[in-house]
Design an enzyme around this catalytic site. Sequence first.
Site: not given
Ligand code: MIC
Ligand code: SF4
Length: 756
Positions: A98-99, A163, A451, A646, A648
């Site tokens: 998805d990312h 995630d 976010r 995140s 990550r």
């Molecule tokens: C996000 O919303 O910041 C992400 C991208 O989904 C991350 C995961 C990632 O960095 O791959 C998260 O929320 O954990």
């Molecule tokens: Fe994707 Fe993270 Fe955004 Fe949700 S918050 S849509 S998991 S990047």
Amino acid sequence: MTVAAATPIELVQGVYATLDEHLGIGRRRLGRPLTLAEKILINHLDDPETAGMERGVSYVDLRPDRVALQDATAQMAWLQFMTAGLDEVMVPTTTHCDHLIQARDDGRTDLLTAIDGNREVYDFLASVCARYGAGFWKPGSGIIHQVVLEQYAFPGGMMIGTDSHTPNAGGLAMVAIGVGGADAVDVMTGFPWNVRWPKLIGIHLTGELSGWAAPKDIILKVADILTVSGGTGAIVEYFGPGARSLSATGKGTICNMGAEIGATTSLFAYDDAIARYLKATGREALADAAGAVAHHLRADDEVEADPDAFFDQVIELDLSTLSPHINGPHTPDLSRPVADLGAEAEREGWPMTVSAGLIGSCTNSSYEDITRAASIARDALAKGLTAKAPLLITPGSEQVRATIERDGLLADFEALGAKVLANACGPCIGQWDRQDMEDGVPNSIVTSYNRNFPKRNDGYATTHAFVTSPETVMALTIAGRLDFDPANDTLTNDAGEEVRLTVGPGEELPADGFDPGEETFLAPPADGSGVEVTVSPTSDRLQLLTPFPAWDGEDITDLAVLVKAQGKCTTDHISMAGPWLRYRGHLENISGNVYMGAVNAFNGEVGTGLDVTDGETRAYPEIARRYHEAGIGWVAIGDENMGEGSSREHAAMEPRFRGARAVMARSFARIHETNLKKQGVLPLTFANSDDYDLIGPEDRISVVGLADLAPDTQVEVVITSPDGATTSIAMDHTYSADQIEWFKAGSALNLIRQRI
Ligand code: MIC
Ligand code: SF4
């Protein structure tokens, strides 16, 4: 292990079968009734008889029912799993693509471009899933949390996901927790998952939402009250009549964005709305099974009657008086009612014109959200209005997309000029190849995401992102301005008349049922041992991992200060997403972004610091590389809530790879702190917060007495300034005895390898 496109009812029944016994043990040991979060945790304890249950103190071993990985974090998780030498995953696991899909033209075109451009990574993920018995959701299937909600989440269950928005499944009364890949690997390899027994925050909801107010406004308000760190180490439990008035997907929205207050997870009790959602998504048997144990899937009655006796903190929210809110820019807890945004934007000099409106993401793309937003689109058109700014829609899953297309809702948005993007994260994670705006131009966007850190959406630091409900996104995008309050203001239509926008009640679930859309799931073969997983040694996107070295038993001395970050240092600052998602499977290449977004506390510059080897100013990734090559160990210094955001683990693995021995901060976000521990980097917090100020750019740092590292003790850190003067300070840590073994072994994964 068979991993299907749904949680097998036998798995659920197995979880329910132990409820009576385990909850009995929990009530006896705690000597009181239980909240829902406690019930689910106790039922998943590795050993409910002996586990410590002191809130915010004990570390416990839990046995989650499922693991979910998304493509940007799955690569590192799988690369770690592969080194464990097992033949298959020990707990049902799925990977969701998805990312990595970039938003530019339209859903179909962008998906095909992504499949082509990410072929190597998708092939790796598909083959590794087939090899080790995991389910694979192809690109186009949707965002991990939406797919989990539709297919896998179940009341009373417990899952972890790589995630931070995994708590979305709390909308279905599940304890769902966001973790780093190394935590996921613990569970995938059959070990328990270790976490601190959480504190509990209770949110008592009364009244009912009305008008423009939406479930999103509840969490926007909670973020206002608790701030980005107020939920740290806590599970947030929503209860009360207001909770029962919300749809299951509305509950999901609230739990999802609980990540923004740092909560371990959030959840609601099982109720009729959740039963309706389970049935509508084809899970009647599950709804029946849950119905049979419904008394175990909500807090004991005493809790709602006297919440103060059960929660560490109780917040009261009356939904009947809750007005629509909007949070931002740059931080998700900067909140105010929509009606007050105009005046504040004026004062702060934020661009008043809305340059884009974005609806979707894992937070807000349910059928109900879309029907409410589409009702505004229809209303606007009927009243002779158009959207003043571009509108982008990202459906959360293929099932939602197919259903809203069938029901004419996508057409409603398109009639207003909206662009429908792929079922993916897209602009929510910087995967937005924005054509209509340039870097450096101050502009404001409104999104229904969660976010809004700088650069998060289009990569431009000059974009001011505000998060709000889909309904408010629609209203502000149609108005084209931040200073529009849809409940009270009017707009001038094409005939010159003053008209007022209205929002429909929405439909909780599709009257004609969900349309599953295209088949996007790949089940693993019964025997995957013959499947070959290849990682090319010349790939720039994937790299096999070399274990980090074990601790040599000596104190860590004479460390350089790579970076002293001032203010917010989120995981986006430490390891940026957007274009860097490309290297999520290649540790060396992704280390090219380490601390790139950090604000240098010594001079306020972003991303650059002093290279102590020659006194030059360089980009942090460059200095880190040079220190690494020269064998110089280093520390990173952080402010409050270091590593917010995140899950990550790249934000921990990159520093580790480049030679970080410790990260010292005023405070940490939970997942980042754990990720550092797991990868063998010491996370230390200043016992005296002002000691942060003592550290200068050319100081050398030593962590001494490490042989005595033990739970509940302090660590001595000696700061040596360039003139040779030394200052000794005390620092705190949160290591349990077991976790100290991770440090000694060099990483938690090294320990797993030794134990398998
Ligand atoms: C996000 O919303 O910041 C992400 C991208 O989904 C991350 C995961 C990632 O960095 O791959 C998260 O929320 O954990
Ligand atoms: Fe994707 Fe993270 Fe955004 Fe949700 S918050 S849509 S998991 S990047």
